[in-house]
Design a protein around this motif. Sequence first.
Motif, PDB file in Angstrom:
ATOM      1  N   TYR A  67       0.831  -1.202   0.000  1.00  0.00           N
ATOM      2  CA  TYR A  67       0.000   0.000   0.000  1.00  0.00           C
ATOM      3  C   TYR A  67       0.868   1.255   0.000  1.00  0.00           C
ATOM      4  O   TYR A  67       0.614   2.196  -0.760  1.00  0.00           O
ATOM      5  N   GLU A  68       1.891   1.258   0.863  1.00  0.00           N
ATOM      6  CA  GLU A  68       2.788   2.417   0.909  1.00  0.00           C
ATOM      7  C   GLU A  68       3.527   2.580  -0.413  1.00  0.00           C
ATOM      8  O   GLU A  68       3.731   3.700  -0.891  1.00  0.00           O
ATOM      9  N   LYS A  69       3.900   1.441  -1.015  1.00  0.00           N
ATOM     10  CA  LYS A  69       4.600   1.488  -2.300  1.00  0.00           C
ATOM     11  C   LYS A  69       3.689   2.055  -3.381  1.00  0.00           C
ATOM     12  O   LYS A  69       4.074   2.956  -4.137  1.00  0.00           O
ATOM     13  N   TYR A  70       2.456   1.517  -3.465  1.00  0.00           N
ATOM     14  CA  TYR A  70       1.511   1.996  -4.472  1.00  0.00           C
ATOM     15  C   TYR A  70       1.108   3.446  -4.212  1.00  0.00           C
ATOM     16  O   TYR A  70       0.885   4.215  -5.148  1.00  0.00           O
ATOM     17  N   LYS A  71       1.026   3.807  -2.936  1.00  0.00           N
ATOM     18  CA  LYS A  71       0.679   5.181  -2.582  1.00  0.00           C
ATOM     19  C   LYS A  71       1.757   6.147  -3.077  1.00  0.00           C
ATOM     20  O   LYS A  71       1.451   7.214  -3.631  1.00  0.00           O
ATOM     21  N   LYS A  75       1.380   8.910  -6.050  1.00  0.00           N
ATOM     22  CA  LYS A  75       1.751  10.304  -5.817  1.00  0.00           C
ATOM     23  C   LYS A  75       2.685  10.800  -6.917  1.00  0.00           C
ATOM     24  O   LYS A  75       2.541  11.924  -7.419  1.00  0.00           O
ATOM     25  N   THR A  76       3.637   9.936  -7.314  1.00  0.00           N
ATOM     26  CA  THR A  76       4.570  10.298  -8.385  1.00  0.00           C
ATOM     27  C   THR A  76       3.833  10.465  -9.708  1.00  0.00           C
ATOM     28  O   THR A  76       4.085  11.417 -10.462  1.00  0.00           O
TER      29      THR A  76
END
Length: 204
Positions: A67-71, A75-76
Motif C-alpha cells: 500500500y505504501e509502495k503503491y501510494k 503520488k509520483t
Amino acid sequence: MALSVDSILKLPAPKKVALLIVFLLVILGVYWFAFYRPQLERVRRKEAKLNDLIRERNTKRELAKDYEKYKAELKTIKARLKEVMAKLPEKKEIPHLLKSIANIGKASGLDILLFKPKGEERKEFYARVPFELKFLGRYHQIGFFFYSIAKLPRIITAENFTIERPQGRGEKGILQVTCTASTYRYVEAPPPQKKPERGRRRRR
C-alpha cells in the motif's frame, strides 16, 4: 472374589507387581481420556489459531508495504500528470501559442513561407493541433528557432522533416525546411449522459 488390603498384602510379590501395574494403567487411562486428551486438543486448536493469526499478520504487513509502495507510485504519477497537464494549453490559448511560434521564427531570422494550422485531432483525453511549417534560413538560425521552441512552457513536437537547398536562391548556406509541428491541449471528458426516464404508465 473381592480384594481387600489384607488379601493384597498376602499375595506373592509378582502378583503384587502385576496388580500395581494394572492399577497404574487404569489411573493413566482415566487421566488421559478425562484430562490430558481434552487439554491436548485445546492446545492444538490454540496453536492452529495462533498460526492463522501469524499468517494474517504477515499478510497484512505485506499489504501495508504494498500500500505504501503503491501510494508513493500514485503520488509520483499524479505529480507527473500535473506537470504534463500544465504543458497542455487550453483551447483559448492555441491562437496565442501559434502566434508566439511564428514570432519566434521571425525573431530567429527565418523567412516564413508557410504557416498553416491543420485540423485538430482528438485523442482520449487530449487533442493534437498540427500545423505545417515551411521556412528559409541558415543552419544556426534554424537551430536557434527549434531551441527557442523547446524552451516554451508548452509541449511542441516536430516531425516529417524535409531539408533541402531552395531553387533560385543565389545566397549560399540557405536551407529550406518543411515539417509538421504539433502542440497539444487537454480535452475534458464529457459528462455521462443520463438515460431518459421512461414515463410511468397510468392506472386505468
